[in-house]
Write an enzyme that holds these catalytic residues in place. Structure first.
Site: not given
Ligand code: 8Y4
Length: 283
Positions: A226, A260
């Site tokens: 993130k 996750r």
């Molecule tokens: C690079 C890769 C930069 C991914 C940003 C991201 C969460 C989630 C996501 C979380 C739960 C993400 C669906 C965002 N984050 N579900 N989902 N908790 N429960 N961004 O923190 O991965 S998606």
């Protein structure tokens, strides 16, 4: 502490941190180079994550990145359903399948195909009917905090008191879930790292992660790759593994029951070490 996800249940009393592996089925992943999604490539990745130690695979067809456009229901179903059906057939017994969606109908069809967890980043705010679907099926339900919506959440996140505001939101949504018929045993809670939060907000939530245990339900945390890690390290999204693993170690040492992550193999190694140290420190 037990987490009930239909016929599947997790017992966290052994103190082990479980891995939820991320399976994004969006056109920027598992495509043939063009616009078409390759279900086989996505299923192969799910199998690889399971073999590397993921006990949950979280399948999502709508990007939740800041500013991302909404995906129409039909398109989301076209993306996730072939992958879920095949994952259920080839992996169903070995991992708990989770559907990452805010849509009631997507959740309904995913559960019908064998998913046992609903991971709704809106906590039932976007489509309240989704709560009834989780209630009716006895699915595990991830209750995550987000300020605003994915399109607007990073505009100017503001809190009177981050920990207080996030826990108040989670309690409020938990009551909504309970009112819809979701049993407390189906619920896990999640501070929603990166969802309507500045770097300082994210750091405060992680620094005080142990306080979420007071809500009395298992804690799930998603820090993987993130932007707060990018901000700290000045690294783009493909170069955040070390920062991700540091955050995974921190979360596991401070009360997370589930992490996750995208990088399952590396995270599993970190967790074997951290969980062993925690066991030694607490016996
Ligand atoms: C690079 C890769 C930069 C991914 C940003 C991201 C969460 C989630 C996501 C979380 C739960 C993400 C669906 C965002 N984050 N579900 N989902 N908790 N429960 N961004 O923190 O991965 S998606």
């Amino acid at each position: 502490m037990l987490w009930q996800c239909r016929h599947h249940s997790f017992d966290f009393s052994d103190g082990r941190t479980r891995i939820m592996g991320v399976l994004n089925v969006t056109p920027d992943s598992f495509s043939d180079g063009g616009r078409f999604l390759e279900p086989r490539a996505a299923v192969d990745h799910a199998i690889a994550m399971a073999e590397a130690g993921a006990e949950i695979v979280d399948v999502g067809g709508e990007s939740s990145r800041p500013g991302a456009a909404a995906v129409p229901q039909e398109e989301e179903l076209r993306r996730v359903m072939p992958v879920l059906r095949e994952c259920a057939r080839e992996l169903g017994a070995r991992v708990a399948l989770s559907i990452d969606t805010t849509k009631a109908e997507v959740a309904r069809q995913a559960l019908d195909a064998g998913a046992v967890i609903v991971n709704d980043i809106s906590a039932g705010r976007f489509e309240p009917a989704l709560l009834s679907v989780a209630a009716r099926t006895g699915a595990g339900f991830v209750l995550m905090h987000m300020q605003g919506t994915p399109r607007t959440m990073q505009a100017s996140p503001r809190y009177a008191d981050v920990l207080g505001d996030v826990t108040a939101f989670l309690r409020e949504r938990w009551v909504a879930a309970r009112t819809a018929g979701i049993a407390d045993e189906q619920v896990v809670i999640d501070p929603g790292i990166g969802f309507g939060k500045t770097l300082e907000h994210n750091l405060e939530l992680l620094a005080r992660l142990d306080e979420f245990a007071a809500l009395g339900r298992p804690v799930l945390v998603g820090t993987s790759r993130k932007s707060f890690i990018g901000q700290l390290l000045d690294r783009d999204v493909d170069h955040r593994l070390a920062g991700t693993l540091a955050s995974v170690a921190w979360c596991a040492a401070h009360g997370a029951n589930i992490v996750r992550v995208h990088d399952v193999q590396e995270s599993a190694q970190v967790l074997r070490v951290i969980d062993e140290l925690r066991r030694k420190a607490t016996t």
